[in-house]
Design a protein around this motif. Structure first.
Motif, mmCIF file in Angstrom:
data_model
loop_
_atom_site.group_PDB
_atom_site.id
_atom_site.type_symbol
_atom_site.label_atom_id
_atom_site.label_comp_id
_atom_site.label_asym_id
_atom_site.label_seq_id
_atom_site.Cartn_x
_atom_site.Cartn_y
_atom_site.Cartn_z
ATOM 1 N N ASP A 106 0.852 -1.140 -0.100
ATOM 2 C CA ASP A 106 0.126 0.005 -0.027
ATOM 3 C C ASP A 106 0.839 1.352 0.060
ATOM 4 O OD1 ASP A 106 -2.040 1.970 0.406
ATOM 5 O OD2 ASP A 106 -2.332 1.527 2.301
ATOM 6 N N ASP A 107 1.284 1.601 -1.225
ATOM 7 C CA ASP A 107 2.217 2.831 -1.397
ATOM 8 C C ASP A 107 1.321 4.136 -0.982
ATOM 9 O OD1 ASP A 107 3.550 0.674 -2.430
ATOM 10 O OD2 ASP A 107 4.165 2.216 -4.207
ATOM 11 N N SER A 108 0.390 4.155 -0.998
ATOM 12 C CA SER A 108 -0.453 5.311 -0.525
ATOM 13 C C SER A 108 -0.339 5.899 0.745
ATOM 14 C CB SER A 108 -2.058 5.097 -0.754
ATOM 15 O OG SER A 108 -2.631 4.290 0.088
ATOM 16 N N ILE A 109 0.240 4.917 1.660
ATOM 17 C CA ILE A 109 0.618 5.572 3.050
ATOM 18 C C ILE A 109 1.656 6.505 3.043
ATOM 19 C CG2 ILE A 109 1.981 3.667 3.485
ATOM 20 C CD1 ILE A 109 0.785 3.580 6.363
ATOM 21 N N LEU A 110 2.490 6.261 2.105
ATOM 22 C CA LEU A 110 3.523 7.629 1.917
ATOM 23 C C LEU A 110 3.030 8.755 1.868
ATOM 24 C CD1 LEU A 110 5.888 5.490 0.113
ATOM 25 C CD2 LEU A 110 6.252 5.567 2.311
ATOM 26 N N ASP A 111 1.931 8.907 1.180
ATOM 27 C CA ASP A 111 1.235 10.569 0.938
ATOM 28 C C ASP A 111 0.542 10.709 2.154
ATOM 29 O OD1 ASP A 111 2.532 10.638 -1.546
ATOM 30 O OD2 ASP A 111 0.939 9.216 -2.403
ATOM 31 N N THR A 112 0.114 10.012 3.058
ATOM 32 C CA THR A 112 -0.484 10.480 4.587
ATOM 33 C C THR A 112 -0.171 11.353 5.043
ATOM 34 O OG1 THR A 112 -1.131 8.047 4.514
ATOM 35 C CG2 THR A 112 -1.609 9.314 6.648
ATOM 36 N N ASP A 113 -0.910 12.561 5.289
ATOM 37 C CA ASP A 113 -0.389 13.599 5.846
ATOM 38 C C ASP A 113 -0.211 13.432 7.593
ATOM 39 O OD1 ASP A 113 0.283 16.352 5.288
ATOM 40 O OD2 ASP A 113 -1.476 17.482 6.115
ATOM 41 N N VAL A 114 0.764 13.735 7.958
ATOM 42 C CA VAL A 114 1.096 13.203 9.495
ATOM 43 C C VAL A 114 1.635 14.642 10.176
ATOM 44 C CG1 VAL A 114 2.554 12.106 11.054
ATOM 45 C CG2 VAL A 114 1.882 11.095 8.838
ATOM 46 N N LYS A 115 1.182 14.984 11.374
ATOM 47 C CA LYS A 115 1.512 16.273 12.028
ATOM 48 C C LYS A 115 2.872 16.160 12.582
ATOM 49 C CE LYS A 115 -3.273 17.947 13.518
ATOM 50 N NZ LYS A 115 -4.028 18.158 14.420
ATOM 51 N N PHE A 116 3.579 17.145 12.790
ATOM 52 C CA PHE A 116 4.797 17.226 13.423
ATOM 53 C C PHE A 116 4.364 17.509 14.833
ATOM 54 C CE2 PHE A 116 6.340 18.560 9.209
ATOM 55 C CZ PHE A 116 7.323 17.637 9.136
ATOM 56 N N LEU A 117 5.248 16.991 15.943
ATOM 57 C CA LEU A 117 5.007 17.489 17.250
ATOM 58 C C LEU A 117 5.094 18.945 17.526
ATOM 59 C CD1 LEU A 117 7.216 14.842 19.098
ATOM 60 C CD2 LEU A 117 4.701 14.921 18.929
ATOM 61 N N PRO A 166 8.522 22.609 21.487
ATOM 62 C CA PRO A 166 8.375 22.760 23.198
ATOM 63 C C PRO A 166 9.441 24.439 23.209
ATOM 64 C CG PRO A 166 9.951 20.994 22.952
ATOM 65 C CD PRO A 166 9.255 21.282 21.663
ATOM 66 N N ALA A 167 9.986 24.801 22.439
ATOM 67 C CA ALA A 167 10.840 25.898 22.549
ATOM 68 C C ALA A 167 9.845 27.121 22.074
ATOM 69 C CB ALA A 167 12.167 25.785 21.655
ATOM 70 N N ASP A 168 8.911 26.842 21.410
ATOM 71 C CA ASP A 168 8.114 27.875 20.626
ATOM 72 C C ASP A 168 6.761 27.415 20.809
ATOM 73 O OD1 ASP A 168 6.970 29.954 19.435
ATOM 74 O OD2 ASP A 168 8.039 29.725 17.643
ATOM 75 N N PRO A 169 6.064 27.378 22.041
ATOM 76 C CA PRO A 169 4.766 26.907 22.283
ATOM 77 C C PRO A 169 3.652 27.470 21.253
ATOM 78 C CG PRO A 169 5.564 27.655 24.344
ATOM 79 C CD PRO A 169 6.472 27.826 23.351
ATOM 80 N N GLY A 170 3.984 28.589 21.012
ATOM 81 C CA GLY A 170 2.694 29.528 20.291
ATOM 82 C C GLY A 170 2.979 29.011 18.587
ATOM 83 N N LYS A 171 3.886 28.411 18.291
ATOM 84 C CA LYS A 171 3.964 27.965 16.865
ATOM 85 C C LYS A 171 3.371 27.134 16.555
ATOM 86 C CE LYS A 171 7.857 26.442 13.542
ATOM 87 N NZ LYS A 171 8.848 25.910 13.561
ATOM 88 N N LYS A 172 2.565 27.496 15.161
ATOM 89 C CA LYS A 172 1.563 26.457 14.670
ATOM 90 C C LYS A 172 2.178 25.260 14.216
ATOM 91 C CE LYS A 172 -1.598 26.275 10.861
ATOM 92 N NZ LYS A 172 -2.088 26.361 9.660
ATOM 93 N N VAL A 173 1.380 23.876 14.528
ATOM 94 C CA VAL A 173 1.785 22.684 14.239
ATOM 95 C C VAL A 173 1.592 22.647 12.716
ATOM 96 C CG1 VAL A 173 1.727 20.374 14.806
ATOM 97 C CG2 VAL A 173 1.461 22.156 16.507
ATOM 98 N N THR A 174 2.536 22.165 12.064
ATOM 99 C CA THR A 174 2.412 21.671 10.646
ATOM 100 C C THR A 174 2.441 20.311 10.247
ATOM 101 O OG1 THR A 174 4.821 21.817 10.333
ATOM 102 C CG2 THR A 174 3.516 23.906 9.808
ATOM 103 N N SER A 175 2.320 19.960 9.049
ATOM 104 C CA SER A 175 2.192 18.536 8.825
ATOM 105 C C SER A 175 2.968 18.439 7.573
ATOM 106 C CB SER A 175 0.706 18.199 8.797
ATOM 107 O OG SER A 175 0.131 18.674 7.848
ATOM 108 N N ALA A 176 3.104 17.010 6.954
ATOM 109 C CA ALA A 176 3.793 16.615 5.828
ATOM 110 C C ALA A 176 3.747 15.278 5.629
ATOM 111 C CB ALA A 176 5.423 17.182 6.230
ATOM 112 N N PRO A 177 3.697 14.589 4.363
ATOM 113 C CA PRO A 177 3.418 13.354 4.067
ATOM 114 C C PRO A 177 4.521 12.513 4.882
ATOM 115 C CG PRO A 177 3.620 14.636 2.174
ATOM 116 C CD PRO A 177 4.034 15.683 3.232
#
Length: 94
Positions: free
Chosen positions: A37-48, A51-62
């Motif tokens: 199932d190669d499609s899992i590689l395109d699944t969008d996953v959030k970054f943690l 902790p050094a910048d708690p106000g920073k928006k959490v982004t995601s990537a495949p």
């Protein structure tokens, strides 16, 4: 990176364990071998959150990008003599 986490929650131990970085690629390759199932590689996953910048928006990537970033990070951790640096954890927990 979370060393330990509780599935379905936002609870996990954020550490600098270096061997964790390589588990993502290892387990993903095993998943691909079992499912094809190669499609899992395109699944969008959030970054943690950072902790050094708690106000920073959490982004995601495949997932594929997460895998590349983890390997790239491992390849930046070498001693002046070219030995891999272990960091907080042991590469052989057994």
């Amino acid at each position: 990176m979370c060393h330990w986490w509780h599935h379905g929650t936002d609870i996990g131990a954020v550490t600098n364990c270096s061997d964790d970085l390589l588990w993502l690629g290892f387990i993903t390759l095993n998943y691909l071998d079992e499912t094809a199932d190669d499609s899992i590689l395109d699944t969008d996953v959030k970054f943690l959150p950072d902790p050094a910048d708690p106000g920073k928006k959490v982004t995601s990537a495949p997932l594929y990008d997460h895998m590349l970033r983890s390997v790239d990070k491992v390849l930046t951790r070498f001693s002046p003599r070219g030995l891999p640096l272990i960091g907080e954890c042991d590469w052989n927990d057994g």
